[in-house]
Design a protein around this motif. Structure first.
Motif, PDB file in Angstrom:
ATOM      1  N   HIS A 108       0.806  -1.221   0.000  1.00  0.00           N
ATOM      2  CA  HIS A 108       0.000   0.000   0.000  1.00  0.00           C
ATOM      3  C   HIS A 108       0.844   1.278   0.000  1.00  0.00           C
ATOM      4  O   HIS A 108       0.304   2.376   0.131  1.00  0.00           O
ATOM      5  CB  HIS A 108      -0.925  -0.002   1.213  1.00  0.00           C
ATOM      6  CG  HIS A 108      -1.775  -1.224   1.322  1.00  0.00           C
ATOM      7  ND1 HIS A 108      -2.600  -1.649   0.294  1.00  0.00           N
ATOM      8  CD2 HIS A 108      -1.918  -2.137   2.314  1.00  0.00           C
ATOM      9  CE1 HIS A 108      -3.219  -2.763   0.657  1.00  0.00           C
ATOM     10  NE2 HIS A 108      -2.815  -3.077   1.871  1.00  0.00           N
ATOM     11  N   HIS A 287      -4.459   6.610   5.886  1.00  0.00           N
ATOM     12  CA  HIS A 287      -4.340   5.761   4.694  1.00  0.00           C
ATOM     13  C   HIS A 287      -4.612   4.296   5.043  1.00  0.00           C
ATOM     14  O   HIS A 287      -5.408   3.619   4.369  1.00  0.00           O
ATOM     15  CB  HIS A 287      -2.929   5.922   4.121  1.00  0.00           C
ATOM     16  CG  HIS A 287      -2.639   5.101   2.912  1.00  0.00           C
ATOM     17  ND1 HIS A 287      -3.268   5.285   1.706  1.00  0.00           N
ATOM     18  CD2 HIS A 287      -1.757   4.072   2.724  1.00  0.00           C
ATOM     19  CE1 HIS A 287      -2.806   4.422   0.819  1.00  0.00           C
ATOM     20  NE2 HIS A 287      -1.892   3.666   1.423  1.00  0.00           N
ATOM     21  N   ILE A 291      -7.904   1.685   4.140  1.00  0.00           N
ATOM     22  CA  ILE A 291      -7.698   0.419   3.424  1.00  0.00           C
ATOM     23  C   ILE A 291      -8.247  -0.754   4.225  1.00  0.00           C
ATOM     24  O   ILE A 291      -8.969  -1.611   3.698  1.00  0.00           O
ATOM     25  CB  ILE A 291      -6.199   0.203   3.137  1.00  0.00           C
ATOM     26  CG1 ILE A 291      -5.723   1.212   2.080  1.00  0.00           C
ATOM     27  CG2 ILE A 291      -5.927  -1.226   2.675  1.00  0.00           C
ATOM     28  CD1 ILE A 291      -4.232   1.249   1.910  1.00  0.00           C
TER      29      ILE A 291
END
Length: 304
Positions: A108, A287, A291
């Motif tokens: 990621h 972030h 996810i």
């Protein structure tokens, strides 16, 4: 003053005067001269220097920690004026457990850096204890008991996802040795665990149950335990983020599903307590939260 502080921070972060000079296009002699001038102005020695090693003094370490905050605050202030308020920039030092970092952090990083191109990422994967302050780590991923204020002294934790754990074994092992039907049956089975992972903490009807035993193979690697379970060596207690794919395709099977690992463990993002949390740290936490979500992808397709 910001230039002196930036130079000092670069020296600490790169580990040498020469490396810091290269990043700022200065000669080692000029870097040494400026650091000496900074020490003279402050009236304190900041660095221990030998031909082979460079380390901060106690005063230098305290000064570095404040300098990092000052530089981050300075960038934030500039961003407010230039119209890129809060835009993360600079270097972001991360650490994570080896398996989790490889499977669920590294994949990621690209979209994160695409969104914040002014950031640089340094990722260290380790299953050992990492002192975030001493190692100058901005953010760590840790798997720890939930509901613990601050995780440990001097650190702040942000819960990212649950950490479900199940007992599992390969179909081949279960065919050869039979599947346990009660916790007591585990006494006659081969158990697999890395150093310090036994006894296991499992859920029982009355609460947490401890399962004592010794691993049939001694190892300090959790990844080795996973491979041994897949190879049919025994029964292991594994997190679903680690074996989700193997459970879905039948390479591993859950045993004693009514006794999962203790449910008071979660995945956290952890950083040192500070009056100013860098924008990059805040952005990376957001972030990963976006996810993983309330039900992480590794759990969504499991029927357990």
């Amino acid at each position: 003053m910001d230039r002196e502080y930036e130079l000092f921070a670069r020296v600490i972060e790169t580990g040498s005067l020469a490396a810091a000079g290269r990043t700022l296009k200065l000669s080692p002699a000029m870097v040494s001269k400026r650091i000496a001038a900074l020490e003279e102005r402050l009236g304190a020695r900041l660095l221990h220097r030998t031909t082979r090693k460079l380390a901060t003094t106690e005063a230098g370490q305290r000064f570095y920690e404040r300098v990092v905050e000052i530089l981050a605050a300075s960038r934030e202030a500039e961003n407010l004026v230039t119209g890129v308020s809060g835009a993360p920039s600079g270097r972001l030092r991360l650490t994570a457990p080896t398996s989790f970092g490889r499977l669920h952090v590294a994949p990621h990083l690209k979209p994160f850096l695409d969104a914040w191109p002014r950031l640089e990422i340094e990722l260290d994967l380790s299953d050992g204890y990492v002192d975030l302050v001493a190692e100058r780590i901005d953010l760590a991923i840790r798997i720890a008991p939930s509901g613990v204020s601050g995780i440990e002294n001097g650190l702040t934790g942000h819960r990212l996802a649950p950490n479900r754990r199940v007992l599992c074994a390969s179909p081949g092992y279960l065919k050869q040795h039979g599947a346990p039907t009660r916790l007591q049956d585990l006494r006659r089975h081969r158990l697999l665990a890395a150093a310090a992972q036994l006894p296991w903490r499992l859920q029982g009807r009355a609460g947490t149950v401890l399962v004592q035993g010794e691993s049939v193979v001694r190892t300090n690697s959790s990844e080795v335990v996973r491979e041994l379970a897949i190879a049919g060596m025994g029964i292991a207690l594994r997190s679903t983020w680690d074996i989700g794919a193997e459970l879905r395709n039948g390479i591993l099977q859950v045993v004693l599903p009514e006794h999962p690992g203790a449910t008071d463990v979660s995945i956290f993002a952890v950083h040192p307590v500070t009056n100013f949390v860098p924008a990059g740290v805040r952005a990376f936490i957001d972030h990963l939260r976006a996810i993983y979500g309330p039900i992480p992808g590794w759990d969504r397709a499991l029927k357990i």
